[in-house]
Write a protein that holds these residues in place. Structure first.
Motif, PDB file in Angstrom:
ATOM      1  N   GLY A   6      25.963   4.707  36.377  1.00  0.00           N
ATOM      2  CA  GLY A   6      25.461   4.025  35.181  1.00  0.00           C
ATOM      3  C   GLY A   6      26.562   3.277  34.471  1.00  0.00           C
ATOM      4  N   TRP A   7      27.728   3.888  34.376  1.00  0.00           N
ATOM      5  CA  TRP A   7      28.873   3.237  33.751  1.00  0.00           C
ATOM      6  C   TRP A   7      29.288   1.999  34.557  1.00  0.00           C
ATOM      7  N   LEU A   8      29.283   2.101  35.884  1.00  0.00           N
ATOM      8  CA  LEU A   8      29.663   0.964  36.717  1.00  0.00           C
ATOM      9  C   LEU A   8      28.640  -0.167  36.613  1.00  0.00           C
ATOM     10  N   ILE A   9      27.368   0.163  36.463  1.00  0.00           N
ATOM     11  CA  ILE A   9      26.342  -0.864  36.277  1.00  0.00           C
ATOM     12  C   ILE A   9      26.603  -1.641  34.993  1.00  0.00           C
ATOM     13  N   VAL A  10      26.940  -0.930  33.932  1.00  0.00           N
ATOM     14  CA  VAL A  10      27.225  -1.589  32.655  1.00  0.00           C
ATOM     15  C   VAL A  10      28.445  -2.492  32.772  1.00  0.00           C
TER      16      VAL A  10
ATOM     17  N   GLY B 265      21.661   0.562  32.926  1.00  0.00           N
ATOM     18  CA  GLY B 265      22.825   1.432  33.090  1.00  0.00           C
ATOM     19  C   GLY B 265      22.802   2.603  32.133  1.00  0.00           C
ATOM     20  N   VAL B 266      22.416   2.343  30.887  1.00  0.00           N
ATOM     21  CA  VAL B 266      22.323   3.430  29.906  1.00  0.00           C
ATOM     22  C   VAL B 266      21.211   4.404  30.300  1.00  0.00           C
ATOM     23  N   GLY B 267      20.134   3.886  30.865  1.00  0.00           N
ATOM     24  CA  GLY B 267      19.068   4.763  31.355  1.00  0.00           C
ATOM     25  C   GLY B 267      19.529   5.663  32.489  1.00  0.00           C
ATOM     26  N   VAL B 268      20.301   5.106  33.403  1.00  0.00           N
ATOM     27  CA  VAL B 268      20.851   5.900  34.512  1.00  0.00           C
ATOM     28  C   VAL B 268      21.810   6.954  33.974  1.00  0.00           C
ATOM     29  N   GLU B 269      22.624   6.580  32.991  1.00  0.00           N
ATOM     30  CA  GLU B 269      23.534   7.550  32.383  1.00  0.00           C
ATOM     31  C   GLU B 269      22.761   8.656  31.672  1.00  0.00           C
ATOM     32  N   GLY B 270      21.680   8.311  31.017  1.00  0.00           N
ATOM     33  CA  GLY B 270      20.847   9.316  30.357  1.00  0.00           C
ATOM     34  C   GLY B 270      20.236  10.284  31.352  1.00  0.00           C
ATOM     35  N   LEU B 271      19.811   9.765  32.487  1.00  0.00           N
ATOM     36  CA  LEU B 271      19.270  10.626  33.540  1.00  0.00           C
ATOM     37  C   LEU B 271      20.340  11.574  34.067  1.00  0.00           C
ATOM     38  N   GLY B 272      21.541  11.066  34.262  1.00  0.00           N
ATOM     39  CA  GLY B 272      22.642  11.920  34.713  1.00  0.00           C
ATOM     40  C   GLY B 272      22.981  12.988  33.698  1.00  0.00           C
ATOM     41  N   LEU B 273      22.985  12.615  32.424  1.00  0.00           N
ATOM     42  CA  LEU B 273      23.260  13.587  31.366  1.00  0.00           C
ATOM     43  C   LEU B 273      22.170  14.658  31.305  1.00  0.00           C
ATOM     44  N   ALA B 274      20.936  14.252  31.493  1.00  0.00           N
ATOM     45  CA  ALA B 274      19.834  15.222  31.497  1.00  0.00           C
ATOM     46  C   ALA B 274      19.971  16.195  32.663  1.00  0.00           C
ATOM     47  N   LEU B 275      20.348  15.699  33.832  1.00  0.00           N
ATOM     48  CA  LEU B 275      20.543  16.587  34.979  1.00  0.00           C
ATOM     49  C   LEU B 275      21.700  17.550  34.762  1.00  0.00           C
ATOM     50  N   LEU B 276      22.790  17.058  34.187  1.00  0.00           N
ATOM     51  CA  LEU B 276      23.917  17.948  33.902  1.00  0.00           C
ATOM     52  C   LEU B 276      23.538  19.012  32.881  1.00  0.00           C
TER      53      LEU B 276
END
Length: 59
Positions: free
Chosen positions: A12-16, A36-47
């Protein structure tokens, strides 16, 4: 799941960053940054989910 969450945060960070570097139009940048922020949010939710499940199993 922790590994997948970390990889989603990184991607997500690389997409941004790629959107800021490669795209010139504001609307295109905004769309890719939102993705990108959506992908980062998904990663944060999984963590977060992985962390809470590990805490529950430790008790």
């Amino acid at each position: 799941m922790k590994l997948i969450g970390c990889l989603l945060l990184l991607s997500g960070w690389l997409i941004v960053i790629a959107a800021l570097v490669m795209l010139s139009a504001f609307t295109q940048r905004a769309a890719f940054i939102a993705a990108g922020v959506g992908v980062e949010g998904l990663g944060l939710a999984l963590l977060t989910q992985s962390y809470t499940s590990m805490q529950r199993s430790a008790k």
